[in-house]
Design an enzyme around this catalytic site. Structure first.
Site, mmCIF file in Angstrom:
data_model
loop_
_atom_site.group_PDB
_atom_site.id
_atom_site.type_symbol
_atom_site.label_atom_id
_atom_site.label_comp_id
_atom_site.label_asym_id
_atom_site.label_seq_id
_atom_site.Cartn_x
_atom_site.Cartn_y
_atom_site.Cartn_z
ATOM 1 N N LYS A 1 34.443 28.000 34.834
ATOM 2 C CA LYS A 1 35.555 28.936 34.710
ATOM 3 C C LYS A 1 35.714 29.322 33.244
ATOM 4 O O LYS A 1 35.975 28.475 32.391
ATOM 5 C CB LYS A 1 36.849 28.306 35.226
ATOM 6 C CG LYS A 1 38.057 29.215 35.036
ATOM 7 C CD LYS A 1 39.274 28.691 35.748
ATOM 8 C CE LYS A 1 40.471 29.595 35.494
ATOM 9 N NZ LYS A 1 41.676 29.102 36.164
ATOM 10 N N LYS B 1 33.601 31.737 37.889
ATOM 11 C CA LYS B 1 34.752 32.617 37.762
ATOM 12 C C LYS B 1 34.898 33.115 36.342
ATOM 13 O O LYS B 1 34.885 32.271 35.450
ATOM 14 C CB LYS B 1 35.982 31.809 38.179
ATOM 15 C CG LYS B 1 37.283 32.522 38.016
ATOM 16 C CD LYS B 1 38.376 31.622 38.487
ATOM 17 C CE LYS B 1 39.697 32.299 38.210
ATOM 18 N NZ LYS B 1 40.799 31.441 38.511
HETATM 19 C C1 PBG Z 1 44.977 29.339 36.941
HETATM 20 C C2 PBG Z 1 44.278 30.365 37.740
HETATM 21 C C3 PBG Z 1 43.955 31.631 37.249
HETATM 22 C C4 PBG Z 1 43.342 32.299 38.288
HETATM 23 C C5 PBG Z 1 43.289 31.449 39.403
HETATM 24 N N1 PBG Z 1 43.876 30.217 39.031
HETATM 25 C C6 PBG Z 1 44.238 32.286 35.966
HETATM 26 C C7 PBG Z 1 44.155 31.566 34.699
HETATM 27 O O1 PBG Z 1 43.315 30.676 34.504
HETATM 28 O O2 PBG Z 1 44.963 31.911 33.846
HETATM 29 C C8 PBG Z 1 42.853 33.707 38.160
HETATM 30 C C9 PBG Z 1 42.537 34.422 39.382
HETATM 31 C C10 PBG Z 1 42.361 35.872 39.240
HETATM 32 O O3 PBG Z 1 42.396 36.465 38.146
HETATM 33 O O4 PBG Z 1 42.184 36.490 40.297
HETATM 34 N N2 PBG Z 1 44.945 28.058 37.380
#
Ligand code: PBG
Length: 281
Positions: free
Chosen positions: A151, A205
């Protein structure tokens, strides 16, 4: 959600609308994220450990509506913390190990509520092993762990942060725990560690700017890889179509790029639309 045309938040009493649509489209699983009232947020994310919080209630409700649809729940504190970070801030830093103590409890509560797939998206180190342990100890042998292993600290998450009401709270970025987009090796290492700790599958991601990462992980580890087609990707494409910069078919083209790269599953805000338009039998 203003920045995500066509995507809505659902209150519990209207969950049936989206669950019946997903069920009809034979979507195997839904990922749920909460919007927490700011009065319930604090610096420790206490509401995450409330067995009666909106996520736990949503799980119960979804299972009542369709016991065969899988429920995926995020493990992370950001929707619940007043500062919008996924972990605890101690001495102006995200404290990995103190955060893990809470994440383990959050994961157990989600398991007890009936979640099928626990998805730690917090990016703390070591949490997969700890969560696997607590699930085993509590006899949740069949719950799967989907680790957000790769991520990245990405600029593609802004619409999501609007949706869960964290953007205005965030005072510093997430680069101390999410990955640097300049790195590949780090992603492969994170995946290895998470698999060794007991993850069943791994998430990459965002997805669209990271097809190389999906490909490399699939090649190297040959485990199920999920691609998360995140909010910013959705909004860019939707707005591109809206302003006639692209034809609607761009959506299916993008979805197939994930599949070509090696993704076994795709998490996408386009899911219903793509199935209804192109893939329904
Ligand atoms: C945070 C989380 C995020 C997303 C899913 N879980 C955002 C972040 O890390 O700030 C993003 C999902 C998306 O942008 O569709 N735990």
């Amino acid at each position: 959600i203003n920045s995500m045309p066509g995507i809505f938040r659902y209150s519990l009493d209207r969950l049936d609308e989206i669950i019946s649509r997903a069920s009809k489209n034979q979507i195997p699983a839904v990922a749920i994220f909460p919007l927490i009232d700011s009065s319930k947020k604090d610096n420790k994310g206490t509401e995450a450990l409330n067995k009666n919080n909106v996520v736990c209630n949503a799980i119960h409700q979804i299972k009542k509506l369709n016991k065969n649809i899988g429920v995926i729940c995020d493990v992370a504190l950001d929707p619940y913390t007043s500062h919008g970070h996924d972990g605890l801030i101690i001495k102006n830093e995200i404290d990995n190990d103190e955060t893990n103590k809470i994440l383990v409890k959050q994961a157990l509560i989600l398991a007890q509520a009936g979640c099928d797939i626990i998805a730690p998206s917090d990016m703390m180190d070591g949490r997969i092993g700890l969560i696997r342990n607590v699930l085993e100890k509590n006899k949740f042998f069949n719950i799967q762990i989907l680790s957000y292993a790769a991520k990245y600290a990405s600029n593609f998450y802004s619409p999501f942060r609007e949706a869960v009401g964290t953007s205005s709270n965030l005072k510093f970025d997430k680069k101390s725990y999410q990955m640097d987009y300049k790195n590949t090796e780090e992603a492969l290492l994170e995946v290895k560690l998470d698999l060794d700790e007991g993850a069943d599958f791994v998430m990459v991601k965002p997805a669209l700017a990271y097809l190389d990462i999906i490909y490399k992980i699939k090649k190297k580890f040959n485990v199920p890889v999920f691609a998360y087609n995140v909010s910013g990707e959705y909004s860019l494409i939707k707005n591109g179509i809206k302003s006639s910069l692209a034809n609607e078919d761009i959506i299916l083209e993008v979805i197939y790029s994930f599949k070509r790269a090696g993704a076994n599953a795709i998490v996408s805000y386009f899911a219903n639309e793509v199935i209804e338009k192109y893939l329904s039998r």
